[in-house]
Design an enzyme around this catalytic site. Structure first.
Site, PDB file in Angstrom:
ATOM      1  N   HIS A   1       0.834  -1.195   0.000  1.00  0.00           N
ATOM      2  CA  HIS A   1       0.000   0.000   0.000  1.00  0.00           C
ATOM      3  C   HIS A   1       0.874   1.252   0.000  1.00  0.00           C
ATOM      4  O   HIS A   1       2.087   1.176   0.198  1.00  0.00           O
ATOM      5  CB  HIS A   1      -0.943   0.018   1.212  1.00  0.00           C
ATOM      6  CG  HIS A   1      -2.106  -0.904   1.075  1.00  0.00           C
ATOM      7  ND1 HIS A   1      -2.049  -2.235   1.437  1.00  0.00           N
ATOM      8  CD2 HIS A   1      -3.364  -0.695   0.600  1.00  0.00           C
ATOM      9  CE1 HIS A   1      -3.219  -2.806   1.198  1.00  0.00           C
ATOM     10  NE2 HIS A   1      -4.036  -1.902   0.698  1.00  0.00           N
TER      11      HIS A   1
ATOM     12  N   LYS B   1      -0.537   4.930   4.508  1.00  0.00           N
ATOM     13  CA  LYS B   1      -1.401   3.979   5.222  1.00  0.00           C
ATOM     14  C   LYS B   1      -0.825   3.683   6.596  1.00  0.00           C
ATOM     15  O   LYS B   1       0.368   3.408   6.732  1.00  0.00           O
ATOM     16  CB  LYS B   1      -1.553   2.686   4.417  1.00  0.00           C
ATOM     17  CG  LYS B   1      -2.586   1.723   5.007  1.00  0.00           C
ATOM     18  CD  LYS B   1      -2.842   0.553   4.071  1.00  0.00           C
ATOM     19  CE  LYS B   1      -3.857  -0.430   4.648  1.00  0.00           C
ATOM     20  NZ  LYS B   1      -5.177   0.199   4.883  1.00  0.00           N
TER      21      LYS B   1
END
Length: 250
Positions: free
Chosen positions: A142, A146
């Site tokens: 990600h 995040k």
């Protein structure tokens, strides 16, 4: 016409959902909730969902785990359906969500992509066929903003596999602190954070002299937003209870 309250309306995902709803004729946003109002919406925006005056059929929440209590309070008090799309909830918060679903309809899943939910189904099938002969590892990637790791989606995939294997597997998040061979009853979980990666999930089934890989790649946040809006329309008029993608794709 499904009337939506959009929690987290001024964030990135909020903007994506606004664009999607604007191009549909079965849904409309009647109010938004966001602490930081960018004054770029065509609907009223409130700092707290408890201050919202407009009537709605459903709330789509893309905000922050810290706002869960007020979201659930609103849902229970007004019996409004909740589509919870925020990630990073701890076990205590997940229990609160389950309890709230006894009083209002709640749609809760770790990932609103149809492709990811298909991946979970395929992973369960693979685990059932391959059994104990293959080691299982999950790698997720990600963007560098995040916060939670591993991702909720990675945990969802692991849970799906573990359920298929009678919940006998344990999750291994960190091997560097111990020097020992890998055990058979574990699922390795690995997180990568960097750049603007939207979301990549790979499940590796490693056996003797062969490897099977199942993977999903999200190229934009729109896939999650479309799923959340579809869930909102689906939840209109539903009775109290817990709902997920399994009901939506029937």
């Amino acid at each position: 016409m499904t009337r939506i309250i959009l929690s987290g309306c001024c964030g990135k995902m909020g903007g994506v959902i606004q664009n999607i709803v604007a191009n549909r004729d079965d849904a409309t946003i009647v109010a938004g909730v966001d602490k930081f109002n960018n004054n770029m919406t065509d609907f009223p925006v409130y700092e707290s969902i408890l201050d919202v005056k407009e009537e709605a059929d459903v709330v789509i929440d893309f905000s922050n785990p810290s706002l869960l209590d007020s979201l659930l309070e609103y849902g229970k008090n007004t019996k409004t359906a909740l589509v919870i799309a925020t990630t990073g909830y701890d076990d205590c918060q997940k229990k609160k969500i389950a309890e709230a679903s006894k009083e209002c309809p709640v749609f809760f899943t770790y990932n609103y992509s149809l492709g990811i939910n298909l991946l979970a189904t395929l992973a369960k099938k693979a685990a059932a066929l391959l059994g104990d002969e293959f080691d299982i590892e999950i790698v997720e990637q990600h963007h560098n903003q995040k916060i939670d790791a591993p991702s909720g989606t990675a945990l969802m995939l692991a849970d799906a596999i573990n359920e298929e294997l009678d919940n006998r597997m344990k999750y291994e998040y960190d091997r560097h602190s111990k020097r020992e061979k890998r055990t058979k009853n574990e699922i390795g979980m690995h997180s990568i954070r960097g750049g603007t990666i939207v979301g990549e999930h790979e499940i590796i089934f490693a056996g003797r002299d062969e490897i099977i890989t199942l993977s999903h790649s999200a190229r934009s946040k729109e896939v999650f937003a479309v799923g959340a809006v579809n869930a909102a329309v689906f939840m209109t008029g539903k009775e109290a209870g817990m709902y997920d993608m399994a009901e939506l794709v029937k």
